[in-house]
Design a protein around this motif. Sequence first.
Motif, PDB file in Angstrom:
ATOM      1  N   THR A 104       0.857  -1.184   0.000  1.00  0.00           N
ATOM      2  CA  THR A 104       0.000   0.000   0.000  1.00  0.00           C
ATOM      3  C   THR A 104       0.891   1.231   0.000  1.00  0.00           C
ATOM      4  OG1 THR A 104      -1.793  -1.093   1.217  1.00  0.00           O
ATOM      5  CG2 THR A 104      -1.748   1.311   1.256  1.00  0.00           C
TER       6      THR A 104
ATOM      7  N   ALA B 180       1.435   4.976   0.644  1.00  0.00           N
ATOM      8  CA  ALA B 180       0.789   5.971   1.504  1.00  0.00           C
ATOM      9  C   ALA B 180       1.501   7.308   1.394  1.00  0.00           C
ATOM     10  CB  ALA B 180       0.803   5.493   2.957  1.00  0.00           C
TER      11      ALA B 180
ATOM     12  N   LEU C 281      -3.112   5.018  -0.262  1.00  0.00           N
ATOM     13  CA  LEU C 281      -3.724   5.493   0.976  1.00  0.00           C
ATOM     14  C   LEU C 281      -3.329   6.948   1.178  1.00  0.00           C
ATOM     15  CD1 LEU C 281      -5.283   4.834   3.617  1.00  0.00           C
ATOM     16  CD2 LEU C 281      -3.075   4.164   4.610  1.00  0.00           C
TER      17      LEU C 281
END
Length: 283
Positions: free
Chosen positions: A34, A36, A85
Amino acid sequence: MFPQRLLVAVSPGREEARVLALARTLSALGARVTLAYVADVSPAVMGLEGLDPEEVRRAFQEAARAYLARVEERAREMGLEAETLYLEGPVGPTLVQAARGYDGVLAGARDHTLLGALLLGSVALYLVHHLDRPLFLARGELKEGPVGLLAEEGETGGRAFALALDLARGLGRPLRLLGAVPHIPPAAIPRELRADEAVIETGEVAEERGLVEHLTDRAWAEGVAAEAVFLRERLFSLLKEEESRLGLLVLPHHPQALWEEVAFPDTSVRAALHLHKPLVLIP
């Protein structure tokens, strides 16, 4: 255990390419990535006379989301499939809080002295001190060479050994077990203590050498080629000497209070500030 879910902190700058490249490698080993980005908009909307704070905040949010979209596209072009994210808040604390839903964190790191990192507010140093799970630092490109591991007993050392094994196996590289005990010059020991110190030092050498050799045997038993390196010098001197030989380095890490870090710098923190090699810190 190798992290199944990896939170990758991205930000504009020269570290971005190294972070994405290392994320792609870890993704190929099985990590779900992910990407971020943390937008710390609070300083930007304070003290701006004549401007609507909400409009300024929205402008920063739009720019941050646009950057994250560009990074996602760049990652895809590199062959890295990842979720994204978007976060808001102080960068270090926000990443630490978000990391609770992940098995590890990957971040970039700029060159700083310890004092400079403290004064400038290094995000990497904040993560080193506050993160309670594996921290991958893209301190350099992942090049050819074995996976290095600073040998240590105890639970932290055991976790570091397990992850180093997984990395060596996944990357198809040998494991290089590192151990060191600094030599104490006789002149530095009070005369009345020299006999006892000699016995203690001999015991430390035998214990550390035995640990390195034991872990080397365990690695071979696990099907990972390994070699032991033991030197009579300080730990950080050993790491500097080994830096050019290694592909990446795994270090057990024991967080300290900042005042302790200034007075007695931890080996893993010094590595995070000064070595130009991908690092993995295991708390």
